[in-house]
Design a protein around this motif. Structure first.
Motif, PDB file in Angstrom:
ATOM      1  N   CYS A  38      42.794  38.002  32.183  1.00 26.80           N
ATOM      2  CA  CYS A  38      44.036  38.678  31.812  1.00 26.80           C
ATOM      3  C   CYS A  38      44.809  37.856  30.778  1.00 26.80           C
ATOM      4  O   CYS A  38      45.144  38.363  29.695  1.00 26.80           O
ATOM      5  CB  CYS A  38      44.866  38.916  33.071  1.00 26.80           C
ATOM      6  SG  CYS A  38      46.368  39.834  32.760  1.00 26.80           S
ATOM      7  N   GLU A  57      47.338  26.660  31.781  1.00 25.16           N
ATOM      8  CA  GLU A  57      46.416  26.801  32.912  1.00 25.16           C
ATOM      9  C   GLU A  57      46.478  25.519  33.750  1.00 25.16           C
ATOM     10  O   GLU A  57      46.300  24.417  33.226  1.00 25.16           O
ATOM     11  CB  GLU A  57      44.987  27.052  32.395  1.00 25.16           C
ATOM     12  CG  GLU A  57      43.887  26.910  33.434  1.00 25.16           C
ATOM     13  CD  GLU A  57      44.081  27.786  34.680  1.00 25.16           C
ATOM     14  OE1 GLU A  57      44.269  29.000  34.545  1.00 25.16           O
ATOM     15  OE2 GLU A  57      44.052  27.218  35.808  1.00 25.16           O
ATOM     16  N   ALA A  58      46.718  25.692  35.038  1.00 22.26           N
ATOM     17  CA  ALA A  58      46.896  24.544  35.928  1.00 22.26           C
ATOM     18  C   ALA A  58      45.619  23.706  36.053  1.00 22.26           C
ATOM     19  O   ALA A  58      45.682  22.497  36.257  1.00 22.26           O
ATOM     20  CB  ALA A  58      47.331  25.037  37.303  1.00 22.26           C
ATOM     21  N   GLY A  64      40.140  30.177  37.813  1.00 23.92           N
ATOM     22  CA  GLY A  64      40.444  31.051  38.962  1.00 23.92           C
ATOM     23  C   GLY A  64      39.322  32.040  39.242  1.00 23.92           C
ATOM     24  O   GLY A  64      38.136  31.733  39.070  1.00 23.92           O
ATOM     25  N   ALA A  65      39.698  33.246  39.674  1.00 19.86           N
ATOM     26  CA  ALA A  65      38.700  34.253  40.042  1.00 19.86           C
ATOM     27  C   ALA A  65      37.765  34.575  38.879  1.00 19.86           C
ATOM     28  O   ALA A  65      36.614  34.967  39.091  1.00 19.86           O
ATOM     29  CB  ALA A  65      39.412  35.526  40.508  1.00 19.86           C
ATOM     30  N   SER A  66      38.258  34.390  37.651  1.00 14.99           N
ATOM     31  CA  SER A  66      37.499  34.864  36.492  1.00 14.99           C
ATOM     32  C   SER A  66      36.155  34.173  36.276  1.00 14.99           C
ATOM     33  O   SER A  66      35.274  34.747  35.645  1.00 14.99           O
ATOM     34  CB  SER A  66      38.361  34.769  35.221  1.00 14.99           C
ATOM     35  OG  SER A  66      39.455  35.655  35.332  1.00 14.99           O
ATOM     36  N   GLY A  70      31.454  38.260  40.842  1.00 17.96           N
ATOM     37  CA  GLY A  70      30.087  38.769  40.817  1.00 17.96           C
ATOM     38  C   GLY A  70      29.619  39.204  39.436  1.00 17.96           C
ATOM     39  O   GLY A  70      28.439  39.521  39.256  1.00 17.96           O
ATOM     40  N   MET A  72      30.331  41.971  38.006  1.00 16.32           N
ATOM     41  CA  MET A  72      30.087  43.420  37.977  1.00 16.32           C
ATOM     42  C   MET A  72      31.218  44.080  37.186  1.00 16.32           C
ATOM     43  O   MET A  72      32.388  43.891  37.528  1.00 16.32           O
ATOM     44  CB  MET A  72      30.068  43.971  39.405  1.00 16.32           C
ATOM     45  CG  MET A  72      29.055  43.278  40.276  1.00 16.32           C
ATOM     46  SD  MET A  72      28.901  44.114  41.867  1.00 16.32           S
ATOM     47  CE  MET A  72      27.514  43.206  42.554  1.00 16.32           C
ATOM     48  N   VAL A 208      52.472  25.374  35.295  1.00 14.13           N
ATOM     49  CA  VAL A 208      53.852  25.844  35.143  1.00 14.13           C
ATOM     50  C   VAL A 208      54.531  25.688  36.503  1.00 14.13           C
ATOM     51  O   VAL A 208      54.027  26.169  37.524  1.00 14.13           O
ATOM     52  CB  VAL A 208      53.877  27.306  34.650  1.00 14.13           C
ATOM     53  CG1 VAL A 208      55.281  27.885  34.732  1.00 14.13           C
ATOM     54  CG2 VAL A 208      53.350  27.368  33.212  1.00 14.13           C
ATOM     55  N   ALA A 371      41.876  43.444  42.242  1.00 12.68           N
ATOM     56  CA  ALA A 371      40.963  43.399  43.391  1.00 12.68           C
ATOM     57  C   ALA A 371      39.534  43.180  42.892  1.00 12.68           C
ATOM     58  O   ALA A 371      39.300  42.302  42.084  1.00 12.68           O
ATOM     59  CB  ALA A 371      41.110  44.666  44.211  1.00 12.68           C
ATOM     60  N   GLY A 372      38.581  43.991  43.323  1.00 14.99           N
ATOM     61  CA  GLY A 372      37.184  43.767  42.933  1.00 14.99           C
ATOM     62  C   GLY A 372      36.816  44.426  41.616  1.00 14.99           C
ATOM     63  O   GLY A 372      35.634  44.604  41.311  1.00 14.99           O
ATOM     64  N   HIS A 373      37.799  44.806  40.796  1.00 11.33           N
ATOM     65  CA  HIS A 373      37.519  45.467  39.515  1.00 11.33           C
ATOM     66  C   HIS A 373      38.082  44.685  38.334  1.00 11.33           C
ATOM     67  O   HIS A 373      38.237  45.223  37.235  1.00 11.33           O
ATOM     68  CB  HIS A 373      38.110  46.886  39.514  1.00 11.33           C
ATOM     69  CG  HIS A 373      37.302  47.857  40.324  1.00 11.33           C
ATOM     70  ND1 HIS A 373      37.135  47.730  41.680  1.00 11.33           N
ATOM     71  CD2 HIS A 373      36.604  48.956  39.970  1.00 11.33           C
ATOM     72  CE1 HIS A 373      36.375  48.720  42.113  1.00 11.33           C
ATOM     73  NE2 HIS A 373      36.034  49.468  41.103  1.00 11.33           N
ATOM     74  N   GLY A 374      38.394  43.408  38.574  1.00 15.66           N
ATOM     75  CA  GLY A 374      39.158  42.654  37.582  1.00 15.66           C
ATOM     76  C   GLY A 374      38.411  42.261  36.325  1.00 15.66           C
ATOM     77  O   GLY A 374      39.055  41.944  35.325  1.00 15.66           O
ATOM     78  N   VAL A 375      37.077  42.248  36.343  1.00 16.21           N
ATOM     79  CA  VAL A 375      36.380  41.819  35.123  1.00 16.21           C
ATOM     80  C   VAL A 375      36.809  42.730  33.972  1.00 16.21           C
ATOM     81  O   VAL A 375      37.272  42.264  32.924  1.00 16.21           O
ATOM     82  CB  VAL A 375      34.844  41.837  35.299  1.00 16.21           C
ATOM     83  CG1 VAL A 375      34.164  41.455  33.996  1.00 16.21           C
ATOM     84  CG2 VAL A 375      34.414  40.898  36.423  1.00 16.21           C
TER      85      VAL A 375
END
Ligand code: FAD
Length: 432
Positions: A38, A57-58, A64-66, A70, A72, A208, A371-375
């Motif tokens: 994002c 970025e910490a 992070g999740a990125s 998976g 997908m 931050v 959620a599980g659609h973040g890519v």
């Protein structure tokens, strides 16, 4: 088991040290907090449009999740279409569904334009039914999606299922050819390089710690406090996802961090890999407490699930390895003797209505809830938000819907209720 508790994808990206070494400027146009899909997609667009953007970025860029997911790249949203229509009406749902398709096109276009080597492939996804009742609902869902959005899904009966998956566990499936796959760590690193090339400044290992409004030369700005010092920004974009912290307390109350875990096997022979997934689909099952799995480009079976509901820790990662291995062998008995090489965890950004949201909170721009659609969705939302900051009309269907916080103030940043949510979904899977 002799498993490495480390993210397999990161092994494929040798050099992620891209962050700026110079000190912070006094003033930027936009401070982006968080360097995942994002934040980086937003920074790339901002920089390309001549806006001075700095990303903080910490940890490492993409930490992070990125880089943990998976990979997908999925059509649709987390909630089923009938629920969306009942909640938001047909027109708004149409725009949301169209955004989900557009977001995959955007990922594909960026990967091409920026030359990001991340094994992007339009391989399609397969949802498999864990119960006869789940399969029975597929035909209706496919007909509704065809009618409302002119988008084709293919229902696969149990008899035909072996053409899609080397498992007899399921009652049938549904295929969407538009979905895609990629290597998320390579993708997020490529995005960071693209944002940097466009002119954005990326500060890794820079946390931050707070944001406060400040009047500067008669105009309203924000003072952004970081572990490297502070600076002023005209606008701030919060792209901290599930890792949102007490640095932005109002935003944190809107986010539910939910753990998800993945194992990856040793490299499989080409024959075995093809037998498990003949069309190389992105696969997930129909449960609430679901499993998702796929082959990696080098033919490992990557198998994920919410083995624990709480965010990742050394303990939950270790415990998940055996739970996921058992789940994998239940789906694929062929993998009983296969070695599991990697296990890791990550945290998903859920919201209380299980929807993506963007907008402003305390004057700060935000996007969250992928959620599980973040890519695809986080990439799209970051790019969209950057457009809005540049003055584009806000036609984002997720910015105009109500954004509920925690019921009865349940969440104040602690995660005590998450194991209860985990049990709730397990019970729901038993009865529905
Ligand atoms: C195990 C797992 C599997 C998944 N599988 C899939 C999948 O297959 N397909 C799919 O579409 N989605 C999947 N997802 C979801 C997807 O990965 C996320 O929705 C997406 O990566 C979110 O991107 P983001 O940029 O919003 O947040 P993130 O990538 O989480 O980035 C947020 C960043 O903000 C940083 N940060 C937080 N606070 C601060 C601060 N105060 N200062 C500076 N930096 C800060 C964090 O360190 C972090 O790097 C999965 C997620 C997980 C965890």
């Amino acid at each position: 088991m002799n498993i490495r508790e480390t993210n397999y994808w990161l092994e494929t990206v040798p050099d992620r040290a891209l962050g700026a070494r110079e000190g912070l400027p006094d003033l930027v146009d936009v401070a982006v907090v968080g360097a995942g899909f994002c934040g980086l997609a937003a920074a790339r667009v901002l920089a390309k449009r001549g806006i001075r953007a700095a990303v903080f970025e910490a940890e490492e860029l993409g930490w992070g999740a990125s880089c943990r997911n998976g990979g997908m790249v999925l059509t649709g949203l987390k909630l089923p279409v009938p629920t969306l229509i009942a909640r938001y009406g047909r027109e708004a749902t149409k725009r949301m569904y169209a955004a989900s398709l557009e977001s995959i096109d955007l990922v594909e276009q960026m990967v091409k334009e920026e030359g990001i080597a991340c094994s992007f492939s339009r391989c399609g996804h397969l949802e498999v039914a864990c119960k006869a009742a789940h399969f029975a609902a597929y035909s209706e869902a496919a007909a509704l999606i065809k009618r409302e959005f002119n988008h084709e899904l293919r229902v696969i009966t149990k008899n035909e299922l072996r053409t899609e998956i080397g498992s007899d566990l399921y009652f049938g499936g549904m295929v969407d050819e538009r979905s895609a796959s990629l290597n998320p760590a390579q993708y997020v690193t490529g995005l960071a390089k693209a944002a940097q090339r466009a002119g954005a400044s990326l500060y890794d290992h820079t946390r931050v710690t707070g944001v406060e409004p400040e009047v500067h030369k008669g105009g309203r700005k924000f003072r952004v406090f970081t572990s490297r010092g502070s600076l002023l920004a005209r606008d701030v974009l919060l792209a901290t996802g599930a890792y949102t912290s007490s640095a932005t307390p109002a935003f944190r109350k809107k986010v539910i961090p939910i753990g998800s875990y993945i194992i990856a096997t040793e490299v499989l022979s080409g024959g075995l890999a093809r037998a498990l997934s003949p069309r190389n689909r992105m696969i997930y099952d129909s449960k609430h407490f679901l499993y998702y799995y796929r082959l990696t480009p080098d033919n490992r079976m990557l198998f994920g699930g919410r083995a624990a509901f709480v965010p990742e820790s050394e303990n939950t990662v270790r415990e998940s390895a055996e739970l996921l291995r058992r789940g994998m062998v239940e789906v694929y008995p062929q993998l009983r003797q296969v070695r599991v090489d990697f296990v890791w965890g990550g945290t998903l950004d859920f919201t209380f209505d299980v929807m993506p949201h963007s907008g402003k909170i305390d004057g700060l721009h935000f996007a969250v809830g992928f959620a599980g659609h973040g890519v695809a969705a986080a990439t799209w939302m970051g790019a969209k938000l950057a457009g809005v900051i540049c003055g584009d009309v806000d036609d984002n269907p997720f910015s105009s819907i109500p954004f509920p916080g925690a019921p009865i103030g349940l969440r104040s940043g602690s995660t005590w209720a998450l194991p209860l949510a985990g049990w709730y979904y397990r019970v729901l899977d038993y009865f529905t």
